[in-house]
Design an enzyme around this catalytic site. Structure first.
Site, PDB file in Angstrom:
ATOM      1  N   LEU A   1       0.873  -1.169   0.000  1.00  0.00           N
ATOM      2  CA  LEU A   1       0.000   0.000   0.000  1.00  0.00           C
ATOM      3  C   LEU A   1       0.908   1.215   0.000  1.00  0.00           C
ATOM      4  O   LEU A   1       1.912   1.239   0.726  1.00  0.00           O
ATOM      5  CB  LEU A   1      -0.893   0.036   1.247  1.00  0.00           C
ATOM      6  CG  LEU A   1      -2.211  -0.724   1.241  1.00  0.00           C
ATOM      7  CD1 LEU A   1      -2.949  -0.485   2.559  1.00  0.00           C
ATOM      8  CD2 LEU A   1      -3.095  -0.331   0.072  1.00  0.00           C
ATOM      9  N   ASP A   2       0.575   2.214  -0.785  1.00  0.00           N
ATOM     10  CA  ASP A   2       1.410   3.411  -0.856  1.00  0.00           C
ATOM     11  C   ASP A   2       1.508   4.098   0.504  1.00  0.00           C
ATOM     12  O   ASP A   2       0.641   3.956   1.365  1.00  0.00           O
ATOM     13  CB  ASP A   2       0.844   4.390  -1.883  1.00  0.00           C
ATOM     14  CG  ASP A   2       0.886   3.836  -3.297  1.00  0.00           C
ATOM     15  OD1 ASP A   2       1.821   3.073  -3.597  1.00  0.00           O
ATOM     16  OD2 ASP A   2      -0.023   4.155  -4.084  1.00  0.00           O
ATOM     17  N   TYR A   3       2.557   4.870   0.668  1.00  0.00           N
ATOM     18  CA  TYR A   3       2.826   5.636   1.890  1.00  0.00           C
ATOM     19  C   TYR A   3       1.614   6.467   2.307  1.00  0.00           C
ATOM     20  O   TYR A   3       1.269   6.545   3.488  1.00  0.00           O
ATOM     21  CB  TYR A   3       4.038   6.538   1.631  1.00  0.00           C
ATOM     22  CG  TYR A   3       4.493   7.381   2.783  1.00  0.00           C
ATOM     23  CD1 TYR A   3       5.280   6.840   3.801  1.00  0.00           C
ATOM     24  CD2 TYR A   3       4.170   8.732   2.854  1.00  0.00           C
ATOM     25  CE1 TYR A   3       5.720   7.614   4.860  1.00  0.00           C
ATOM     26  CE2 TYR A   3       4.609   9.518   3.910  1.00  0.00           C
ATOM     27  CZ  TYR A   3       5.384   8.954   4.912  1.00  0.00           C
ATOM     28  OH  TYR A   3       5.817   9.733   5.955  1.00  0.00           O
TER      29      TYR A   3
ATOM     30  N   THR B   1      -1.554   5.953   1.437  1.00  0.00           N
ATOM     31  CA  THR B   1      -2.799   5.192   1.379  1.00  0.00           C
ATOM     32  C   THR B   1      -2.933   4.386   2.661  1.00  0.00           C
ATOM     33  O   THR B   1      -1.959   3.831   3.168  1.00  0.00           O
ATOM     34  CB  THR B   1      -2.794   4.228   0.173  1.00  0.00           C
ATOM     35  OG1 THR B   1      -2.676   5.000  -1.023  1.00  0.00           O
ATOM     36  CG2 THR B   1      -4.078   3.412   0.117  1.00  0.00           C
TER      37      THR B   1
END
Length: 235
Positions: free
Chosen positions: A104-106, A108
């Site tokens: 998961l992105d930073y 998100t």
């Protein structure tokens, strides 16, 4: 596996109870990397060779399956070269070495799975299995019907074409819109790029489901073990 005390390692391996293991250590019957150990303060990891009476201790690491509600501001790796907090920092009391399944992105939040089971990871991340991932996003503006149709049909993003997806409008929030998006791919920042491709910037993004496993009411920053039934459904 993280470093644990030698007597605990022997107990987990089924050699003896922890108290009996301490007696064996005091008797000089236990060696770590060919060095006899006689005190209780020694710790070992999966990289160490432990022997009892000269016989190697063979352990089969217990499989661990965890769901975490990742907050914004954590990276989905075991270590970060820039010193940023990682998802592993949120599950420090798990003894076994685990790693994130996918990413998961930073910026998100939401559901991420962690495990030490390579086969489990492969089944969830290989494109051929097409595991759905469901997100809720607040996007700028109000998407039009033709924009939603383009999104659902698949979009040209940089050097790839996205697969068909689902896009559901849930609610209007002032000048923004709350939507639910379902994809089965996992390209870098894909949901954000797809929304921008139809003219709507993602303001917040949260993953709420992977396959049949939903985040539910798990508080942000907290984790729990998957149930046996949940593991079976993912397999």
């Amino acid at each position: 596996m993280l470093e644990i005390r030698l007597q605990k390692f022997l107990a987990h391996a089924g050699i003896a109870s922890r108290r009996k293991a301490e007696e064996m250590i005091k008797q000089g019957r236990v060696a770590v990397n060919n060095v006899i150990v006689e005190n209780m303060g020694v710790t070992v990891s999966s990289n160490d060779v432990v022997t009892v009476d000269g016989v190697p201790v063979i352990t089969e690491e217990k499989k661990v399956y965890i769901m975490l509600n990742k907050p914004v501001g954590f990276v989905s790796t075991s270590k970060d070269q820039f010193g940023r907090p990682t998802v592993i920092d949120l599950v420090k009391d798990v003894e076994m070495r685990i790693y994130p399944v996918g990413r998961l992105d930073y910026d998100t939040s939401g559901l991420i799975l962690l495990t030490n089971d390579g086969d489990f990871t492969y089944r969830l991340t290989h494109p051929k299995h097409e595991i759905n991932k469901v997100y809720e996003a607040v996007i700028s503006g109000f998407p039009k019907d033709n924009e939603i149709k383009r999104f659902e049909a698949g979009l040209k993003i940089e050097d790839y074409q996205t697969s068909p997806a689902k896009f559901l409008v849930l609610d209007k929030q002032g000048v923004n819109t709350l939507v639910r998006i379902t994809i089965h791919e996992g390209k870098n920042r894909q949901v954000r790029k797809m929304c921008e491709a139809i003219g709507h910037k993602v303001l917040t993004l949260k993953r709420i489901q992977i396959g049949p496993i939903a985040l539910g009411n798990l508080p942000e920053g907290k984790w729990r073990h998957l149930s046996d039934n949940e593991i079976k459904t993912l397999y």
